[in-house]
Design a protein around this motif. Structure first.
Motif, PDB file in Angstrom:
ATOM      1  N   GLY A 136       0.843  -1.399   0.108  1.00 27.17           N
ATOM      2  CA  GLY A 136      -0.019   0.042   0.064  1.00 27.17           C
ATOM      3  C   GLY A 136       0.873   1.296   0.053  1.00 27.17           C
ATOM      4  N   ALA A 139       4.016   2.636  -5.487  1.00 28.94           N
ATOM      5  CA  ALA A 139       3.555   1.681  -6.550  1.00 28.94           C
ATOM      6  C   ALA A 139       2.255   1.077  -6.538  1.00 28.94           C
ATOM      7  CB  ALA A 139       4.617   0.608  -6.883  1.00 28.94           C
ATOM      8  N   ASP A 161       0.830  -4.406   5.023  1.00 29.33           N
ATOM      9  CA  ASP A 161       1.140  -4.695   6.544  1.00 29.33           C
ATOM     10  C   ASP A 161       1.288  -3.400   7.255  1.00 29.33           C
ATOM     11  OD1 ASP A 161       3.686  -4.057   5.671  1.00 29.33           O
ATOM     12  OD2 ASP A 161       4.645  -6.087   6.177  1.00 29.33           O
ATOM     13  N   ARG A 169       4.857   9.549   1.138  1.00 25.11           N
ATOM     14  CA  ARG A 169       5.948   9.128   1.919  1.00 25.11           C
ATOM     15  C   ARG A 169       7.101  10.315   1.728  1.00 25.11           C
ATOM     16  NH1 ARG A 169       5.949   4.600   3.596  1.00 25.11           N
ATOM     17  NH2 ARG A 169       4.978   3.168   2.179  1.00 25.11           N
ATOM     18  N   LYS A 174      10.416  15.694   4.914  1.00 28.11           N
ATOM     19  CA  LYS A 174      10.268  17.022   4.630  1.00 28.11           C
ATOM     20  C   LYS A 174       9.268  17.879   5.514  1.00 28.11           C
ATOM     21  CE  LYS A 174      11.634  15.538   0.025  1.00 28.11           C
ATOM     22  NZ  LYS A 174      11.430  14.217   0.160  1.00 28.11           N
ATOM     23  N   VAL A 207       1.429 -10.496   3.885  1.00 23.63           N
ATOM     24  CA  VAL A 207       1.423 -11.540   2.896  1.00 23.63           C
ATOM     25  C   VAL A 207       2.430 -12.378   3.293  1.00 23.63           C
ATOM     26  CG1 VAL A 207       1.337 -12.339   0.520  1.00 23.63           C
ATOM     27  CG2 VAL A 207       0.198 -10.256   1.189  1.00 23.63           C
ATOM     28  N   ARG A 255      10.223   5.240   7.799  1.00 26.83           N
ATOM     29  CA  ARG A 255       9.816   4.799   6.303  1.00 26.83           C
ATOM     30  C   ARG A 255       8.056   5.128   6.681  1.00 26.83           C
ATOM     31  NH1 ARG A 255      11.820   3.332   1.752  1.00 26.83           N
ATOM     32  NH2 ARG A 255      10.046   2.399   0.435  1.00 26.83           N
ATOM     33  N   ASP A 398      10.318   0.087  -5.481  1.00 27.98           N
ATOM     34  CA  ASP A 398      11.665  -0.284  -5.189  1.00 27.98           C
ATOM     35  C   ASP A 398      12.175  -1.453  -5.089  1.00 27.98           C
ATOM     36  OD1 ASP A 398      11.630   2.340  -4.205  1.00 27.98           O
ATOM     37  OD2 ASP A 398      11.558   2.029  -2.062  1.00 27.98           O
ATOM     38  N   TRP A 416      10.495   7.765  -5.533  1.00 27.48           N
ATOM     39  CA  TRP A 416       9.002   7.893  -5.320  1.00 27.48           C
ATOM     40  C   TRP A 416       8.215   7.832  -6.857  1.00 27.48           C
ATOM     41  CZ3 TRP A 416       5.093   7.398  -2.065  1.00 27.48           C
ATOM     42  CH2 TRP A 416       4.015   8.125  -2.039  1.00 27.48           C
ATOM     43  N   TRP A 444      13.519  14.113  -6.576  1.00 31.56           N
ATOM     44  CA  TRP A 444      13.953  15.244  -6.349  1.00 31.56           C
ATOM     45  C   TRP A 444      14.058  15.031  -4.816  1.00 31.56           C
ATOM     46  CZ3 TRP A 444       8.865  13.749  -5.900  1.00 31.56           C
ATOM     47  CH2 TRP A 444       8.126  14.131  -4.983  1.00 31.56           C
TER      48      TRP A 444
HETATM   49  C1  LIG Z   1      11.031   9.461   4.522  1.00 28.66           C
HETATM   50  C2  LIG Z   1      11.068   9.148   3.113  1.00 28.66           C
HETATM   51  C3  LIG Z   1      11.334  10.162   2.164  1.00 28.66           C
HETATM   52  C4  LIG Z   1      11.522   9.805   0.876  1.00 28.66           C
HETATM   53  N1  LIG Z   1      11.606  11.020  -0.031  1.00 28.66           N
HETATM   54  C5  LIG Z   1      11.847  10.709  -1.451  1.00 28.66           C
HETATM   55  C6  LIG Z   1      12.041  11.848  -2.265  1.00 28.66           C
HETATM   56  O1  LIG Z   1      11.880  13.131  -1.941  1.00 28.66           O
HETATM   57  N2  LIG Z   1      11.968  11.557  -3.646  1.00 28.66           N
HETATM   58  C7  LIG Z   1      11.969  10.487  -3.976  1.00 28.66           C
HETATM   59  O2  LIG Z   1      12.102  10.062  -5.288  1.00 28.66           O
HETATM   60  N3  LIG Z   1      11.956   9.081  -3.198  1.00 28.66           N
HETATM   61  C8  LIG Z   1      11.809   9.426  -1.712  1.00 28.66           C
HETATM   62  N4  LIG Z   1      11.557   8.565  -1.010  1.00 28.66           N
HETATM   63  C9  LIG Z   1      11.683   7.188  -1.478  1.00 28.66           C
HETATM   64  C10 LIG Z   1       9.986   6.586  -1.831  1.00 28.66           C
HETATM   65  O3  LIG Z   1       9.357   6.929  -0.872  1.00 28.66           O
HETATM   66  C11 LIG Z   1      10.214   5.368  -2.336  1.00 28.66           C
HETATM   67  O4  LIG Z   1      10.929   5.162  -3.446  1.00 28.66           O
HETATM   68  C12 LIG Z   1       8.614   4.791  -2.740  1.00 28.66           C
HETATM   69  O5  LIG Z   1       7.933   4.893  -1.500  1.00 28.66           O
HETATM   70  C13 LIG Z   1       8.683   3.324  -3.142  1.00 28.66           C
HETATM   71  O6  LIG Z   1       7.477   2.704  -3.389  1.00 28.66           O
HETATM   72  P1  LIG Z   1       7.087   1.260  -3.368  1.00 28.66           P
HETATM   73  O7  LIG Z   1       5.717   1.397  -3.650  1.00 28.66           O
HETATM   74  O8  LIG Z   1       7.994   0.371  -3.964  1.00 28.66           O
HETATM   75  O9  LIG Z   1       7.267   0.836  -1.755  1.00 28.66           O
HETATM   76  P2  LIG Z   1       6.560   1.524  -0.547  1.00 28.66           P
HETATM   77  O10 LIG Z   1       6.122   3.074  -0.887  1.00 28.66           O
HETATM   78  O11 LIG Z   1       7.501   1.491   0.679  1.00 28.66           O
HETATM   79  O12 LIG Z   1       5.359   0.701  -0.215  1.00 28.66           O
HETATM   80  C14 LIG Z   1       5.627  -0.675   0.141  1.00 28.66           C
HETATM   81  C15 LIG Z   1       4.316  -1.039   0.998  1.00 28.66           C
HETATM   82  O13 LIG Z   1       4.277  -2.730   0.881  1.00 28.66           O
HETATM   83  C16 LIG Z   1       3.619  -2.994   2.270  1.00 28.66           C
HETATM   84  N5  LIG Z   1       4.316  -4.343   2.476  1.00 28.66           N
HETATM   85  C17 LIG Z   1       5.826  -4.849   2.251  1.00 28.66           C
HETATM   86  N6  LIG Z   1       5.778  -6.324   2.462  1.00 28.66           N
HETATM   87  C18 LIG Z   1       4.604  -6.590   2.670  1.00 28.66           C
HETATM   88  C19 LIG Z   1       4.096  -7.955   2.964  1.00 28.66           C
HETATM   89  N7  LIG Z   1       4.701  -8.794   2.837  1.00 28.66           N
HETATM   90  N8  LIG Z   1       2.817  -8.113   2.919  1.00 28.66           N
HETATM   91  C20 LIG Z   1       2.053  -6.902   3.067  1.00 28.66           C
HETATM   92  N9  LIG Z   1       2.287  -5.607   2.833  1.00 28.66           N
HETATM   93  C21 LIG Z   1       3.738  -5.303   2.481  1.00 28.66           C
HETATM   94  C22 LIG Z   1       4.262  -1.926   3.032  1.00 28.66           C
HETATM   95  O14 LIG Z   1       3.529  -1.845   4.131  1.00 28.66           O
HETATM   96  C23 LIG Z   1       4.010  -0.690   2.100  1.00 28.66           C
HETATM   97  O15 LIG Z   1       2.497  -0.398   2.299  1.00 28.66           O
HETATM   98  C24 LIG Z   1      11.477   8.720   0.334  1.00 28.66           C
HETATM   99  C25 LIG Z   1      11.449   7.620   1.160  1.00 28.66           C
HETATM  100  C26 LIG Z   1      11.243   7.845   2.481  1.00 28.66           C
HETATM  101  C27 LIG Z   1      10.817   6.755   3.707  1.00 28.66           C
END
Ligand SMILES: Cc1cc2nc3c(=O)[nH]c(=O)nc-3n(C[C@H](O)[C@H](O)[C@H](O)COP(=O)(O)OP(=O)(O)OC[C@H]3O[C@@H](n4cnc5c(N)ncnc54)[C@H](O)[C@@H]3O)c2cc1C
Ligand code: FES
Length: 507
Positions: A136, A139, A161, A169, A174, A207, A255, A398, A416, A444
């Motif tokens: 959640g 992506a 989870d 995020r 920020k 999961v 996170r 990610d 992001w 950014w």
């Molecule tokens: C504080 C912070 C600031 C950031 N600032 C920037 C920025 O300025 N610019 C930038 O480009 N990027 C930034 N990022 C990075 C960016 O947030 C991540 O690249 C992005 O969130 C990745 O998206 P995602 O969907 O892959 O993963 P996430 O957004 O981390 O989402 C993963 C999800 O999967 C869930 N999950 C994982 N495993 C399981 C499981 N087994 N069962 C159920 N659920 C599960 C988690 O709970 C979460 O909901 C920042 C990150 C953080 C933490």
């Protein structure tokens, strides 16, 4: 970042604009009533859409027109000039769209029109019945939203989870952490969105496995959720240093929204903080804690912050910027232990701290994919459609390593906008659209009033060509290898950043 600007600049577009004064592809800022509106010409067609980006309020009239779209100068969201639809993240919401009329050598902006979003996937009888999204975050949310935008009527189950619905995020290190962003900026959508869109969002739901043959995911409680298509978007988790004292109550990683709230609670009474790590999250946290008037020490092993990603000169600038705001660096050193009052350093130092934040990097959450037998190569291996080797199972964000057509390499990034755009592309492909993911990576980072924009991907380079002056906060840095520009970083050169992105897309 700033709050959306609803101010009306420029001419009243209802009074008409001379066609001859409108250059093809050069947006004009104006207004209709008190709404800021962008007028653009493409050949003999004229378009009028809202001029305020629906992400953080960037001025779209200062953006770049590419085909029948406009890109936001701040974080490169892409809007359709025809409909106002936010075609590419980080904007998700559309901007308004107006009709235009040509009369007597002038173009007039008339009433608002409701234009349907572009359909990029044909949702027909052979569409999947049930799509499950694990994650959640960036992506996962972008995928679910795009599925419904494409009029997918089947079931969507989003399993996360986390205990919070999808959040913005990047804001957690920020403005929100600094105390300058209101609470309502944080959720990607209000709680009612998921019920209204029939998205079965299950929070605090882990999961544990995937039964690839039976096409179902297995939850931690042993129950199963069947899917026709599955998107894995499990993101990354902070690395936890195995040091004595890291489990003390004043030591945090960042996170989730819960992590951020816990830091804010502690920060309300803290006087001295140690931030471990001098990369993006660590330094953004440092800036936000300085905004809260907390003494901040940054401890990191490198000689120059961010040198590995941005090069030595930009890294030195970032260090100086933070020092000007009172941050005290302890570089070429590292923490070896934490106790209730202080952080002990390898070099023998001891820094008093009643708040410690470890921002020492993240690790992609690959366990689920690994356990399920999906191909792993320092990330979940996907093809250009973001599909894993198991038909019907996609991965985004990610965790995904995809064949990047620009660098010619399989890459995995933690950005992001990339995660959101991959979620959007995966959504289209789960509906059978077969869209290649070919976006140029963009991220950014914000440090006080200085935004750094970065397009492309450069793991190494042999030259950095600097245009402008980094110290004056007016520069473009081109990271080149064998004469080819792999990536471009910039400060307050939004037009150059957008042009670099468009150039890389075209090459
Ligand atoms: C504080 C912070 C600031 C950031 N600032 C920037 C920025 O300025 N610019 C930038 O480009 N990027 C930034 N990022 C990075 C960016 O947030 C991540 O690249 C992005 O969130 C990745 O998206 P995602 O969907 O892959 O993963 P996430 O957004 O981390 O989402 C993963 C999800 O999967 C869930 N999950 C994982 N495993 C399981 C499981 N087994 N069962 C159920 N659920 C599960 C988690 O709970 C979460 O909901 C920042 C990150 C953080 C933490
Ligand atoms: S303000 Fe437009 S993309 Fe962020």
């Amino acid at each position: 970042m700033s709050a959306p600007d609803s101010g009306s600049k420029g001419q009243d577009l209802t009074l008409g604009v001379d066609i001859d004064s409108l250059a093809d592809g050069q947006p004009v800022a104006g207004h209709v009533g008190d709404e800021a509106v962008l007028l653009a010409r493409r050949g003999n067609e004229f378009f009028a859409i809202g001029a305020t980006c629906s992400h953080y309020g960037g001025p779209l009239a200062e953006g770049l027109i590419v085909g029948d779209t406009v890109r936001c100068p701040w974080h490169h969201a892409c809007f359709s000039l025809r409909t106002g639809e936010a075609l590419h993240a980080p904007a998700i919401n559309p901007v308004d769209c107006w009709a235009t009329e040509v009369r007597g050598g002038k173009v007039f902006v008339a009433g608002k029109v409701v234009a349907a979003p572009k359909k990029r996937a044909s949702v027909g009888a052979d569409s999947p019945g049930k799509i499950v999204i694990v994650g959640g975050g960036a992506a996962g949310f972008a995928a679910a939203e795009m599925l419904r935008r494409q009029a997918f009527k089947g079931g969507i189950t989003m399993l996360s989870d986390d205990d919070a619905p999808p959040v913005d995020r990047p804001n957690l290190s920020k403005d929100y952490l600094a105390g300058t962003a209101p609470e309502e900026w944080i959720p990607m959508r209000g709680d009612d969105f998921y019920a209204a869109e029939h998205i079965d969002l299950r929070l605090k739901t882990s999961v544990a496995g995937i039964d690839v043959a039976a096409r179902k995911v297995v939850l931690a409680d042993g129950s199963g959720v069947a899917y026709d298509r599955l998107l894995l978007a499990t993101g990354a988790e902070p690395i936890r240093l195995p040091l004595p004292g890291m489990d003390l109550p004043h030591v945090f990683t960042l996170r989730t929204l819960a992590d951020c709230r816990a830091i804010i609670t502690r920060a309300s009474s803290a006087k001295k903080a140690v931030v471990m790590g001098a990369s993006f999250i660590g330094l953004e946290v440092a800036a936000s804690l300085r905004a809260r008037k907390i003494e901040v020490h940054v401890v990191a092993p490198e000689k120059i912050p961010m040198e590995r990603v941005l090069g030595a000169q930009m890294g030195a600038f970032v260090r100086k910027l933070h020092e000007e705001h009172g941050v005290i660096f302890h570089l070429e050193d590292s923490a070896v232990a934490v106790d209730a009052r202080a952080v002990m350093l390898k070099g023998g130092g001891r820094i008093e701290a009643d708040l410690v934040v470890a921002g020492v990097g993240v690790r992609p959450r690959l366990a689920l994919a690994e356990k399920s037998g999906l191909a792993i190569d320092r990330g979940v291996k996907v093809n250009e459609l973001l599909e894993t080797g198991a038909p019907g199972i996609f991965a985004a964000g990610d965790i995904a390593r995809w064949p990047d057509p620009h660098s010619g390499m399989p890459i995995r990034v933690e950005h992001w906008v990339v995660a959101q755009r991959q979620g959007q592309t995966a959504a289209l492909n789960m509906l059978g659209a077969r869209v290649k993911f070919d976006a140029v990576p963009f991220f950014w980072s914000q440090h006080y009033d200085v935004p750094i924009n970065y397009v492309g991907h450069a793991e190494s380079w042999d030259e950095i060509a600097i245009d402008g002056d980094i110290a004056s906060r007016d520069c473009v840095l081109r990271y080149r290898s064998k004469g080819k520009t792999l990536a471009v970083a910039s400060i307050y050169r939004d037009a150059a950043s957008l042009a670099a992105e468009a150039g890389m897309e075209a090459s």
